[in-house]
Design a protein around this motif. Structure first.
Motif, PDB file in Angstrom:
ATOM      1  N   ALA A 229       0.849  -1.199   0.000  1.00 41.21           N
ATOM      2  CA  ALA A 229       0.000   0.000   0.000  1.00 41.21           C
ATOM      3  C   ALA A 229       0.884   1.247   0.000  1.00 41.21           C
ATOM      4  N   TYR A 230       1.956   1.219   0.795  1.00 42.55           N
ATOM      5  CA  TYR A 230       2.838   2.381   0.866  1.00 42.55           C
ATOM      6  C   TYR A 230       3.521   2.628  -0.477  1.00 42.55           C
ATOM      7  N   ASP A 231       3.925   1.575  -1.148  1.00 42.81           N
ATOM      8  CA  ASP A 231       4.573   1.726  -2.452  1.00 42.81           C
ATOM      9  C   ASP A 231       3.616   2.424  -3.433  1.00 42.81           C
ATOM     10  N   TRP A 232       2.370   2.006  -3.450  1.00 39.94           N
ATOM     11  CA  TRP A 232       1.389   2.655  -4.332  1.00 39.94           C
ATOM     12  C   TRP A 232       1.161   4.107  -3.932  1.00 39.94           C
ATOM     13  N   PHE A 233       1.073   4.304  -2.632  1.00 35.52           N
ATOM     14  CA  PHE A 233       0.848   5.652  -2.086  1.00 35.52           C
ATOM     15  C   PHE A 233       1.963   6.606  -2.514  1.00 35.52           C
ATOM     16  N   TYR A 234       3.225   6.174  -2.332  1.00 36.02           N
ATOM     17  CA  TYR A 234       4.362   7.087  -2.552  1.00 36.02           C
ATOM     18  C   TYR A 234       4.832   7.081  -4.006  1.00 36.02           C
ATOM     19  N   ASN A 235       4.974   5.855  -4.565  1.00 33.24           N
ATOM     20  CA  ASN A 235       5.623   5.732  -5.878  1.00 33.24           C
ATOM     21  C   ASN A 235       4.668   5.774  -7.065  1.00 33.24           C
TER      22      ASN A 235
END
Ligand code: F6P
Length: 486
Positions: A89-95
């Motif tokens: 989820a964080y990867d999608w959020f940031y990247n």
């Protein structure tokens, strides 16, 4: 609320420190970026609980321990609450969403004939990444507010547009403020995003009591888009937006720096050592740029402009050089790694064309090295800031403070800092490379008295409008809102 120390909750994606494990011991390193530096000033003057994303493996271990007390080295301590988001989820959020989408949108970085394409992948990244991470932040804020409902909450930046609405639903009377550190584009540009997404951004922000920007230009654009896209009733004289029965104050507080910290830093051993090194190899006249390798910083066009300057000024060959101190940024995002390659290609091309007898027109130093940056701040003759768009650009405030050569600032008309420093800089249009070449010439050949008068005016302005003034302005906004609510 009164003056003096206050308890505040700060929420930002990046925290003041990030943890690592070395030789089986936990070590805390200062978090990167200008926002974190500025907010550390807030911690020195107030009792801050700081909620941020866990970024490293050790951060995740810390997150599992709950709230920790962390000393920030300047005598101040912060209560730190790290949120360990789901890693995918964080990867999608940031990247995928925060940087290639929201950052690109707010800095007008797309070539609309080709990019972006809003596909299923982006929609998933929105729902399962950006929304989820914002929910995680909102949950942490709501828990803190349950213990102390009166504590004002300061959200920061484009990573957290949805969190305020989610907090508002759980804590209707909470005092919420949001600082947007990047430009706000004109309403039509938001139409690149599907309606649901662009509405969610505006709806989330309008759940705050205060929404603040670095420049009036961004504030006006926000009021226009709140009106046109979300149907808020916006007043362009008092700068308020009424939306779903609530009022948001929309204010401008240009971020700044701590001049004393910079003046002390300039005399520190680390900076003096870096300066000795620079003095040994510096050209007769030094053009400096200091940037993250972000497409918004316009580094490639900057090299092209310098090439045009060298083309027109053969007498500068061997005497004038540009040093670019570049901090590699967001390299997991293809647009950023491609831009970094373009920077290197362009510098190489200019060097191949002109270098001779040991003189190299462009030197790239690729590292995150703050002492080296401050040393270069002391030594430049021209500081070159040609950003495409920039919320503020702190380099243009930091560098003049410590410069010892009456250097000239060449500044993009599209940097937030231009609103404050415009009278004393040489203005450039970021797309006009010929104009930038002329501006470099004008700056390099400016008479000494004029250079001194301009840089002293900038210094006086930054000293008066320092980081403390930035923080106080925001607290005054909150006081106005709480007086109005109670
Ligand atoms: O203002 C935008 C900002 O978030 C700054 O706080 C920070 O200096 C910069 O972008 C770096 O971004 P990131 O956290 O993605 O490295």
């Amino acid at each position: 609320m009164g003056t003096g120390r206050r308890h505040l909750i700060v929420v930002s994606n990046r925290g003041p420190v990030t943890y690592a494990r070395e030789d089986d011991e936990r070590v805390a390193r200062r978090g990167a970026g200008g926002l974190v530096t500025a907010l550390r000033g807030l911690v020195a003057h107030h009792d801050v609980t700081w909620i941020a994303s866990a970024m490293s493996d050790e951060d995740r271990v810390v997150a599992a321990e709950g709230v920790v007390e962390e000393s920030l080295g300047n005598g101040s301590t912060v209560r730190l609450r790290l949120v360990a988001h789901d890693e995918v989820a964080y990867d999608w959020f940031y990247n995928v969403v925060s940087n290639p989408m929201l950052w690109f949108l707010q800095h007008y970085l797309w070539e609309l004939a080709y990019t972006p394409t809003v596909d299923i992948a982006l929609k998933h990244a929105w729902t399962d990444g950006y929304v989820r991470v914002n929910e995680g932040f909102a949950e942490a804020v709501a828990e803190e507010l349950e213990a102390e409902p009166e504590t004002p909450v300061f959200f920061h930046d484009y990573h957290l547009y949805l969190a305020p609405r989610l907090v508002r639903e759980r804590a209707p009377d909470a005092l919420l403020a949001h600082f947007v550190h990047i430009p706000w584009p004109q309403p039509d540009y938001w139409h690149v995003l599907p309606e649901g997404m662009r509405l969610a951004v505006h709806d989330g922000l309008l759940a705050n009591d205060v929404i603040a920007f670095h420049a009036d230009r961004w504030r006006i654009n926000f009021l226009r888009s709140a009106r046109d896209l979300a149907g808020a009733e916006c007043n362009f004289v008092d700068y308020v937006a009424d939306y779903h029965g609530r009022r948001s104050v929309v204010s401008v507080h240009p971020i700044s720096v701590d001049p004393v910290e910079f003046e002390e830093l300039a005399q520190s051993e680390a900076v003096l050592a870096a300066e000795r090194d620079l003095v040994e190899r510096r050209p007769e006249q030094l053009i400096l740029r200091v940037d993250r390798t972000d497409p918004s910083k316009n580094i490639v066009r900057g090299f092209r402009a310098f090439e045009l300057y060298l083309e027109a000024h053969e007498d500068a060959h061997g005497r004038v050089a540009m040093i670019a101190l570049l901090d590699p940024s967001r390299q997991d995002i293809p647009e950023y790694s491609e831009y970094l390659a373009a920077i290197q290609r362009e510098a190489r091309r200019v060097n191949d064309r002109f270098q001779h007898n040991g003189w190299m027109p462009v030197e790239i130093v690729m590292e995150d090295n703050f002492p080296a940056a401050v040393a270069a701040y002391k030594q430049f003759d021209v500081l070159f800031v040609n950003a495409i768009f920039d919320g503020m650009n702190l380099v243009s405030k930091e560098a003049p403070l410590v410069n010892e050569r009456d250097g000239v600032i060449v500044l993009s008309e599209n940097a937030g800092a231009f609103e404050e420093l415009g009278d004393w800089v040489v203005c450039v249009n970021p797309f006009d490379v010929a104009g930038q070449a002329e501006a470099l010439d004008r700056a390099l050949s400016m008479p000494a008295a004029e250079r001194r008068q301009r840089i002293e005016a900038i210094r006086a302005h930054v000293r008066e409008h320092d980081i403390v003034a930035w923080i106080e302005g925001q607290l005054e906004d909150l006081d106005r809102c709480s007086a109005h609510i109670t």
